[in-house]
Design a protein around this motif. Sequence first.
Motif, PDB file in Angstrom:
ATOM      1  N   ILE A 281       0.921  -1.329  -0.246  1.00  0.00           N
ATOM      2  CA  ILE A 281      -0.063  -0.067  -0.047  1.00  0.00           C
ATOM      3  C   ILE A 281       0.949   1.329   0.017  1.00  0.00           C
ATOM      4  CG2 ILE A 281      -1.395   1.334   1.522  1.00  0.00           C
ATOM      5  CD1 ILE A 281      -3.001  -1.175   2.301  1.00  0.00           C
ATOM      6  N   SER A 282       0.535   2.158  -0.730  1.00  0.00           N
ATOM      7  CA  SER A 282       1.424   3.469  -0.856  1.00  0.00           C
ATOM      8  C   SER A 282       1.456   4.354   0.270  1.00  0.00           C
ATOM      9  CB  SER A 282       1.242   4.275  -2.312  1.00  0.00           C
ATOM     10  OG  SER A 282       0.642   5.339  -1.956  1.00  0.00           O
ATOM     11  N   LEU A 283       2.863   4.554   0.518  1.00  0.00           N
ATOM     12  CA  LEU A 283       2.661   5.506   1.871  1.00  0.00           C
ATOM     13  C   LEU A 283       1.998   6.842   2.127  1.00  0.00           C
ATOM     14  CD1 LEU A 283       4.009   5.158   4.762  1.00  0.00           C
ATOM     15  CD2 LEU A 283       6.222   6.317   3.616  1.00  0.00           C
ATOM     16  N   THR A 284       1.899   7.362   0.579  1.00  0.00           N
ATOM     17  CA  THR A 284       1.147   8.592   0.262  1.00  0.00           C
ATOM     18  C   THR A 284      -0.398   8.202   0.678  1.00  0.00           C
ATOM     19  OG1 THR A 284       2.259   8.369  -1.645  1.00  0.00           O
ATOM     20  CG2 THR A 284       1.314  10.549  -1.437  1.00  0.00           C
ATOM     21  N   ARG A 285      -0.658   7.230   0.175  1.00  0.00           N
ATOM     22  CA  ARG A 285      -2.297   6.879   0.319  1.00  0.00           C
ATOM     23  C   ARG A 285      -2.585   6.643   1.878  1.00  0.00           C
ATOM     24  NH1 ARG A 285      -6.630   7.305  -2.821  1.00  0.00           N
ATOM     25  NH2 ARG A 285      -7.229   5.283  -2.311  1.00  0.00           N
ATOM     26  N   TYR A 286      -1.593   5.976   2.599  1.00  0.00           N
ATOM     27  CA  TYR A 286      -1.668   5.731   3.974  1.00  0.00           C
ATOM     28  C   TYR A 286      -1.767   7.059   4.514  1.00  0.00           C
ATOM     29  CZ  TYR A 286      -1.450   3.868   8.557  1.00  0.00           C
ATOM     30  OH  TYR A 286      -1.739   3.357   9.948  1.00  0.00           O
ATOM     31  N   ASP A 287      -0.740   8.145   4.390  1.00  0.00           N
ATOM     32  CA  ASP A 287      -0.794   9.215   5.180  1.00  0.00           C
ATOM     33  C   ASP A 287      -2.003  10.040   4.782  1.00  0.00           C
ATOM     34  OD1 ASP A 287       1.804   8.883   5.918  1.00  0.00           O
ATOM     35  OD2 ASP A 287       2.707  10.132   4.271  1.00  0.00           O
ATOM     36  N   SER A 288      -2.680   9.770   3.748  1.00  0.00           N
ATOM     37  CA  SER A 288      -3.844  10.589   3.375  1.00  0.00           C
ATOM     38  C   SER A 288      -5.048  10.029   4.331  1.00  0.00           C
ATOM     39  CB  SER A 288      -4.511  10.534   1.965  1.00  0.00           C
ATOM     40  OG  SER A 288      -3.598  11.136   1.064  1.00  0.00           O
ATOM     41  N   TYR A 289      -4.929   8.722   4.290  1.00  0.00           N
ATOM     42  CA  TYR A 289      -5.905   8.045   5.279  1.00  0.00           C
ATOM     43  C   TYR A 289      -5.649   8.504   6.639  1.00  0.00           C
ATOM     44  CZ  TYR A 289      -7.855   4.362   8.160  1.00  0.00           C
ATOM     45  OH  TYR A 289      -8.519   3.699   9.222  1.00  0.00           O
ATOM     46  N   LYS A 290      -4.465   8.414   7.074  1.00  0.00           N
ATOM     47  CA  LYS A 290      -4.427   8.941   8.649  1.00  0.00           C
ATOM     48  C   LYS A 290      -4.690  10.471   8.760  1.00  0.00           C
ATOM     49  CE  LYS A 290      -0.410   7.904  10.067  1.00  0.00           C
ATOM     50  NZ  LYS A 290       0.840   7.424  10.791  1.00  0.00           N
ATOM     51  N   SER A 291      -4.363  11.216   8.008  1.00  0.00           N
ATOM     52  CA  SER A 291      -4.676  12.850   8.169  1.00  0.00           C
ATOM     53  C   SER A 291      -6.090  12.849   7.976  1.00  0.00           C
ATOM     54  CB  SER A 291      -3.960  13.418   7.205  1.00  0.00           C
ATOM     55  OG  SER A 291      -4.733  14.155   6.120  1.00  0.00           O
ATOM     56  N   ILE A 292      -7.024  12.164   7.174  1.00  0.00           N
ATOM     57  CA  ILE A 292      -8.553  12.277   7.236  1.00  0.00           C
ATOM     58  C   ILE A 292      -8.898  11.596   8.269  1.00  0.00           C
ATOM     59  CG2 ILE A 292     -10.467  11.567   5.788  1.00  0.00           C
ATOM     60  CD1 ILE A 292      -8.783  11.422   3.336  1.00  0.00           C
ATOM     61  N   LEU A 293      -8.650  10.570   8.901  1.00  0.00           N
ATOM     62  CA  LEU A 293      -8.987  10.063  10.074  1.00  0.00           C
ATOM     63  C   LEU A 293      -8.703  11.007  11.256  1.00  0.00           C
ATOM     64  CD1 LEU A 293      -9.992   7.059  11.038  1.00  0.00           C
ATOM     65  CD2 LEU A 293      -7.484   6.695  11.784  1.00  0.00           C
ATOM     66  N   GLU A 294      -7.618  11.821  11.464  1.00  0.00           N
ATOM     67  CA  GLU A 294      -7.485  12.625  12.362  1.00  0.00           C
ATOM     68  C   GLU A 294      -8.486  13.987  12.402  1.00  0.00           C
ATOM     69  OE1 GLU A 294      -3.293  13.658  11.908  1.00  0.00           O
ATOM     70  OE2 GLU A 294      -2.639  11.802  12.668  1.00  0.00           O
ATOM     71  N   ASP A 295      -8.636  14.256  11.303  1.00  0.00           N
ATOM     72  CA  ASP A 295      -9.636  15.410  11.015  1.00  0.00           C
ATOM     73  C   ASP A 295     -11.072  15.007  11.352  1.00  0.00           C
ATOM     74  OD1 ASP A 295      -7.704  16.866   9.779  1.00  0.00           O
ATOM     75  OD2 ASP A 295      -8.502  16.838   7.715  1.00  0.00           O
ATOM     76  N   GLU A 296     -11.660  13.686  11.094  1.00  0.00           N
ATOM     77  CA  GLU A 296     -12.646  13.277  11.895  1.00  0.00           C
ATOM     78  C   GLU A 296     -12.916  13.128  13.039  1.00  0.00           C
ATOM     79  OE1 GLU A 296     -15.668  12.039   9.738  1.00  0.00           O
ATOM     80  OE2 GLU A 296     -14.276  13.314   8.250  1.00  0.00           O
ATOM     81  N   ASP A 297     -11.555  13.150  13.879  1.00  0.00           N
ATOM     82  CA  ASP A 297     -11.506  12.937  15.410  1.00  0.00           C
ATOM     83  C   ASP A 297     -11.888  14.233  15.694  1.00  0.00           C
ATOM     84  OD1 ASP A 297     -11.129  10.670  16.206  1.00  0.00           O
ATOM     85  OD2 ASP A 297      -8.992  10.571  16.193  1.00  0.00           O
ATOM     86  N   ASN A 298     -11.024  15.345  14.971  1.00  0.00           N
ATOM     87  CA  ASN A 298     -11.366  16.839  15.466  1.00  0.00           C
ATOM     88  C   ASN A 298     -12.366  17.344  15.311  1.00  0.00           C
ATOM     89  OD1 ASN A 298      -8.791  16.586  16.129  1.00  0.00           O
ATOM     90  ND2 ASN A 298      -7.804  17.597  14.139  1.00  0.00           N
ATOM     91  N   ARG A 299     -13.452  16.634  14.249  1.00  0.00           N
ATOM     92  CA  ARG A 299     -14.759  17.241  14.108  1.00  0.00           C
ATOM     93  C   ARG A 299     -15.850  16.919  15.295  1.00  0.00           C
ATOM     94  NH1 ARG A 299     -17.856  17.064   9.205  1.00  0.00           N
ATOM     95  NH2 ARG A 299     -17.188  14.902   8.993  1.00  0.00           N
ATOM     96  N   ARG A 300     -15.386  15.724  15.872  1.00  0.00           N
ATOM     97  CA  ARG A 300     -16.081  15.249  16.750  1.00  0.00           C
ATOM     98  C   ARG A 300     -16.084  16.171  18.032  1.00  0.00           C
ATOM     99  NH1 ARG A 300     -17.680  10.282  14.538  1.00  0.00           N
ATOM    100  NH2 ARG A 300     -16.911  10.755  12.322  1.00  0.00           N
TER     101      ARG A 300
END
Length: 306
Positions: free
Chosen positions: A287-306
């Motif tokens: 799995i490309s690291l770029t894509r995984y980094d995007s995944y983690k950053s979206i996950l963190e944003d979701e955290d912050n929205r809660r």
Amino acid sequence: MKGLVLKSTGSWYVVRKEDGGLLRARLRGKFKNKGLKLSNPVAVGDHVTLELEGEEGSAVITEIAKRQNHIIRKSIHKTAHAHIIASNIDLAFLVVTLVSPRTSFGFIDRFLITAEAYHIPVTLLFNKIDLYDEDTLKYQERVRKMYKQIGYDSLVCSAAEGIGMEEIKQLLDKKVTLFSGHSGVGKSTLVNVLVPDLDLKTTEISAFSDKGVHTTTFAEMFEIGPETYLIDTPGIKELGIVDIPKEELGGLFPEFRPFMAECRFNNCLHVKEPGCKVLEAVEAGKISLTRYDSYKSILEDEDNRR
Ligand code: GDP
Ligand code: ZN
């Protein structure tokens, strides 16, 4: 009589009849959409059934055909209300550039997961290739290959020099297509080159939000060829917003899916859990690291929205 909604003002609609003629139509009675509280029951792209009214060229919408997909925008007031921007989209072109400006992977991947959630196929359009030097062209091929491997097609083009236009026209043919992208990537230029006689003068649509405040949205569908339509949504550079539960985010990354199925915990968020097969795949370069980094950053944003 059947028709296709080309434009909505919130209170009346421009509908294209099967013979190509246009009608002005309104709604009668209440339309209920299950699950969603919608401020607009009928949207651009909807296939509708109409009944003619006495008045010449005017009709009533009596039925909306089931939508293949739709994109929505949440009310600015964080209520449960949503506004449908458009429906029945066959293809979304995401216009990206590697220079002037550089589109971030974060932006691309966010767009892709939204499109996954909405079930809208995406083709990436790498524009402005006339500006790329040899290294950038090589880099572009690596990026395209990465997206190709996970199932996203791409094309290269230059709206300025007319490169790649025939391929794009072929892809548009007999479809309802939406062009998106960060401002400055060349969307308007591209559309002008592809459809020179198109007048993208959009009609301002004011949708009343629940608090009675005006929120302005634009959306209009243009017939650019036989059975070929372009949806214009100026001011909406992303595909609207979807609420994605954290546990479902990984599933919107197609290349994660086969690994996710093997994670030890079925509620694995693929961050640091033991027995996580997605993490193993990232470490093994599957799995490309770029894509995984995007995944983690979206996950963190979701955290912050809660
Ligand atoms: P939009 O914000 O995505 O609609 O972008 P525009 O169509 O307004 O284009 C932004 C700028 O990029 C304009 O100055 C265009 O002339 C320029 N542009 C668009 N396409 C190309 C291209 O293929 N090559 C080059 N060099 N410039 C382009
Ligand atoms: Zn996992």
